[in-house]
Write an enzyme that holds these catalytic residues in place. Structure first.
Site, PDB file in Angstrom:
ATOM      1  N   GLU A  25       7.021  -2.220  -3.672  1.00 57.17           N
ATOM      2  CA  GLU A  25       6.173  -2.326  -4.864  1.00 57.17           C
ATOM      3  C   GLU A  25       7.020  -2.668  -6.095  1.00 57.17           C
ATOM      4  OE1 GLU A  25       3.863   1.218  -5.582  1.00 57.17           O
ATOM      5  OE2 GLU A  25       2.749   0.286  -7.217  1.00 57.17           O
ATOM      6  N   ASN A 165      -6.190  -1.182  -3.763  1.00 55.61           N
ATOM      7  CA  ASN A 165      -5.319  -0.064  -3.373  1.00 55.61           C
ATOM      8  C   ASN A 165      -5.790   1.201  -4.080  1.00 55.61           C
ATOM      9  OD1 ASN A 165      -2.607   1.272  -2.586  1.00 55.61           O
ATOM     10  ND2 ASN A 165      -2.660   1.505  -4.809  1.00 55.61           N
ATOM     11  N   GLU A 166      -5.898   2.268  -3.339  1.00 53.45           N
ATOM     12  CA  GLU A 166      -6.307   3.553  -3.915  1.00 53.45           C
ATOM     13  C   GLU A 166      -7.443   3.353  -4.929  1.00 53.45           C
ATOM     14  OE1 GLU A 166      -2.947   6.036  -5.063  1.00 53.45           O
ATOM     15  OE2 GLU A 166      -2.289   6.138  -2.985  1.00 53.45           O
ATOM     16  N   TYR A 233       1.203  11.526   1.589  1.00 59.94           N
ATOM     17  CA  TYR A 233       2.602  11.788   1.264  1.00 59.94           C
ATOM     18  C   TYR A 233       2.958  13.240   1.593  1.00 59.94           C
ATOM     19  CZ  TYR A 233       3.098   7.335  -1.144  1.00 59.94           C
ATOM     20  OH  TYR A 233       3.178   5.993  -1.429  1.00 59.94           O
ATOM     21  N   GLU A 290       0.658   3.845   3.291  1.00 61.84           N
ATOM     22  CA  GLU A 290       1.623   4.575   2.451  1.00 61.84           C
ATOM     23  C   GLU A 290       1.838   5.950   3.062  1.00 61.84           C
ATOM     24  OE1 GLU A 290       1.073   4.618  -1.835  1.00 61.84           O
ATOM     25  OE2 GLU A 290       0.285   2.573  -1.793  1.00 61.84           O
ATOM     26  N   GLN A 339       9.203   3.820   0.209  1.00 57.87           N
ATOM     27  CA  GLN A 339       9.188   2.369   0.165  1.00 57.87           C
ATOM     28  C   GLN A 339      10.533   1.846   0.680  1.00 57.87           C
ATOM     29  OE1 GLN A 339       7.766   0.769  -3.583  1.00 57.87           O
ATOM     30  NE2 GLN A 339       6.071   2.216  -3.689  1.00 57.87           N
TER      31      GLN A 339
HETATM   32  O1  AHR Z   1       4.154   4.587  -3.601  1.00 51.46           O
HETATM   33  C1  AHR Z   1       3.948   5.029  -4.919  1.00 51.46           C
HETATM   34  C2  AHR Z   1       2.480   5.083  -5.309  1.00 51.46           C
HETATM   35  O2  AHR Z   1       1.821   6.047  -4.561  1.00 51.46           O
HETATM   36  C3  AHR Z   1       1.668   3.844  -5.058  1.00 51.46           C
HETATM   37  O3  AHR Z   1       1.796   2.911  -6.075  1.00 51.46           O
HETATM   38  C4  AHR Z   1       0.271   4.364  -4.991  1.00 51.46           C
HETATM   39  O4  AHR Z   1      -0.563   3.593  -4.184  1.00 51.46           O
HETATM   40  C5  AHR Z   1       0.448   5.782  -4.500  1.00 51.46           C
HETATM   41  O5  AHR Z   1      -0.234   6.695  -5.268  1.00 51.46           O
END
Ligand code: AHR
Length: 486
Positions: A25, A165-166, A233, A290, A339
Site C-alpha cells: 500500500e 476496500n473496507e 489482524y 489483509e 504488508q
Molecule cells: O494495512 C493497513 C490498513 O489496515 C489498510 O489500509 C486498511 O485496509 C486496514 O484497516
C-alpha cells in the site's frame, strides 16, 4: 513424543498459490523508500529479495489509500503528475511517481499477478471502468490509446480487481446493504476486454466477525462477484491505543498473540459457511486480503507509517495462518499478508540501501512448495499450553503433495521453552528420503541491520523410517519437512 499424522487419502483440494499473496500500500515506507525510490524507480535489492519468494499475487494501491486514489493522477510523464496528500497515512504529500505502469512493471519483474483495488469510496463508476479498459484493452479505444501514448503497447492483462476496500470503514463508512448495491453497480462496468481474461471481482468484505456483512454482500451481490474478502489482524493488546510492542513482550503476551491469531480458523470457517449457504451454488471464494500482526510502531517512528519489527513470534503467526489457509483451501482462494515491505508484518525491512529479511520472510520461503500442491489431511496429537482461557495447541501443522509426489509437511512448535520430539506417520506415503529445515529462536529474536542473520533457517536433523520420520522440534520454531517418495 508427539504423533503427527498425514493422510494422503484425504484432501480438501489444491492449495491456491494465491494464498501466498502479498499486499503493498501507499503507506509509510512500503512504496516510497521501500519498493521504489522517491522518483518511482524500482529499487533492485528489494525487488531481488521479493523475487526469491515467488510471490503469486500482489495487491495495490491499498488498503484505505485505494479509496482516495485516482489512478489517472499516476500515469503519463512523471514530471507532469500532480501531487496528492495521503490523508490516511501520516498526511504526507506524494508526487504520484509510482503509478499504474510502475506497479505493473514491478509485477512483471516479480513474475506475479496484479490485484488492483479500485476506488469505490470517493471515485466513480466511470473512473474504475476506465482503469480496467486502460489495463486490459488490446484494440483501439480511448483508454487503450492513452496507455499506448504512455509507452505501453500491449495490455497489462490484470485479472484481479477489488471493488473498494473496507467499505464499512475507511472505504466510505457504508452499511452492508448500501455497499452490496454499489458493488452490483460497479461490477456491471468492469468488463472483459479479452475473451481469455475475465476480471475476477473481489467484493470488499467483512471486518473480523461481521457475519451480517458477508451474508448481505453474498446474498445481494453474489451473482456479480467471484470472491468476497475478509480482514483480520492479530493485535496482542487490549485496544488500538495499546496494541503491544513488536519485540518487548512477556510469556503471557506471547501466548495471547498466538491465541488471537488462531481465531483465524473460526473466522474462515464461519465466513465460508455463510458464503456457501447464500451463494446459491456459485463458487464464491474467500480472499483474506489483509492479515498479520499489528503492534505499536517502533519508538521514534511516524505513528502514521505503521513500521514495526518482526520476531520469531511473527514467524509462528505466519506459520499458523498459512497452515489454516492451506487446510481450508476449499474456500480460501487468496490471502495477502499486510504488508510486503516496511509496514506491519513485513517480509523486508529497509534502511537506506540496506535490506533485511524478517523471520516472516523465511517462513514464506519455507512454505513455498505448498503453492499449487494438493493439500493432505493432517493431524497433530498435541497438548494445550498457555494461560487459562487463552490456550493454544503446542503443535500446529499442514501438509501437501506436489505433482511429482514430493510431500511437504510444515509444523510449528508454539511451546516457547520446551522442545518436542515428534513421530510423523505418513500413511500411504512411503518415504525414500526426508530433509528438513527449521527457523528457531527466542520468541522475541529478530533480525536487525547490524545483525541481519540472527534468525535464518538451518538444517534440522531428521530420521527417516518405513512409516514416516522422527525429529525433535526446538522450542518456538517452524519446521518444514520435505519427503521424497519411493
Ligand atoms: O494495512 C493497513 C490498513 O489496515 C489498510 O489500509 C486498511 O485496509 C486496514 O484497516
Amino acid at each position: 513424543m508427539a504423533y503427527l499424522f498425514v493422510n494422503a487419502a484425504r484432501s480438501a483440494g489444491t492449495i491456491n498459490k494465491n494464498i501466498y499473496g502479498q499486499f503493498s500500500e501507499h503507506l509509510g515506507r512500503c512504496i516510497y523508500g521501500g519498493i521504489a525510490d522517491q522518483d518511482g524507480n524500482l529499487r533492485a535489492p528489494v525487488v531481488e529479495a521479493l523475487k526469491k519468494l515467488r510471490i503469486p499475487v500482489l495487491r495495490w494501491p491499498g488498503g484505505c489509500f485505494a479509496d482516495t486514489y485516482h489512478w489517472q493522477d499516476g500515469i503519463g510523464p512523471r514530471s507532469e503528475r500532480k501531487t496528492i496528500i495521503n490523508t490516511n497515512w501520516g498526511g504526507v504529500t506524494e508526487n504520484n511517481a509510482f503509478g499504474t505502469h510502475e506497479f505493473l512493471e514491478l509485477c512483471e519483474q516479480l513474475g506475479c499477478e496484479a490485484y488492483l483495488s479500485g476506488n469505490v469510496g470517493s471515485g466513480t463508476v466511470q473512473e474504475f471502468s476506465d482503469w480496467v479498459e486502460y489495463c486490459n484493452m488490446a484494440g483501439v479505444s480511448p483508454m487503450a490509446d492513452l496507455r499506448r501514448q504512455n509507452g505501453r503497447e500491449k495490455p497489462f492483462g490484470v485479472r484481479y480487481w477489488g471493488i473498494g476496500n473496507e467499505a464499512w470503514g475507511c472505504g466510505g463508512n457504508m452499511r452492508a446493504e448500501y455497499y452490496a448495491d454499489l458493488c452490483r453497480q460497479y461490477s456491471t462496468y468492469l468488463r472483459a476486454y479479452d475473451e481469455k481474461l475475465s476480471p475476477y471481482k473481489i467484493a470488499s468484505g467483512a471486518n473480523v466477525d461481521d457475519y451480517h456483512w458477508t451474508r448481505t454482500v453474498v446474498e445481494r451481490a453474489g451473482h456479480v462477484i467471484d470472491a468476497v474478502s475478509l480482514h483480520y489482524y492479530t493485535i496482542p493488546g487490549p485496544d488500538w491505543q495499546h496494541k503491544g510492542s513488536a519485540t518487548d513482550f512477556d510469556r503471557a503476551e506471547y501466548y495471547t498473540t498466538l491465541h488471537k491469531t488462531l481465531r483465524m480458523e473460526e473466522l474462515v470457517e464461519n465466513h465460508s459457511r455463510i458464503i456457501r449457504r447464500f451463494a446459491k451454488g456459485r463458487p464464491i471464494g474467500l480472499c483474506v486480503d489483509e492479515w498479520g500482526t499489528w503492534y505499536d510502531v517502533e519508538p521514534g517512528t511516524n505513528p502514521g507509517f505503521l513500521y514495526q519489527q518482526n520476531s520469531m513470534r511473527d514467524a509462528l503467526v505466519a506459520a499458523v495462518n498459512l497452515n489454516i489457509f492451506n487446510n481450508h483451501c476449499d474456500t480460501v482462494v487468496m490471502a495477502n499478508i499486510a504488508q510486503a515491505v516496511n509496514v506491519l508484518q513485513a517480509m523486508l525491512l529497509t534502511e537506506g540501501d540496506k535490506v533485511i529479511m524478517t523471520p516472516t520472510y523465511h517462513v514464506f520461503a519455507m512454505y513455498g512448495a505448498h503453492q499449487g500442491a494438493r493439500q493432505l489431511e493432517s493431524y497433530a496429537q498435541t497438548r494445550m499450553l498457555g494461560q487459562e482461557g487463552e490456550q493454544v495447541p503446542e503443535l500446529h501443522m499442514s501438509a501437501s503433495e506436489q505433482e511429482d509426489g514430493t510431500v511437504l509437511v510444515t509444523v510449528a512448535n508454539l511451546n516457547e521453552s520446551e522442545s518436542v520430539p515428534v513421530n510423523c506417520l505418513l500413511g500411504d506415503v512411503t518415504p525414500a528420503m526426508v530433509t528438513a529445515s527449521v527457523l528457531v529462536g527466542a520468541p522475541s529474536a529478530h533480525n536487525t541491520f547490524a545483525q541481519p542473520q540472527s534468525v535464518i533457517p538451518a538444517t534440522l536433523p531428521v530420521t527417516c523410517s518405513e512409516t514416516g520420520f522422527t525429529a525433535v522440534l526446538p522450542p518456538c520454531s517452524v519446521a518444514a519437512f520435505t519427503v521424497c517418495q519411493q
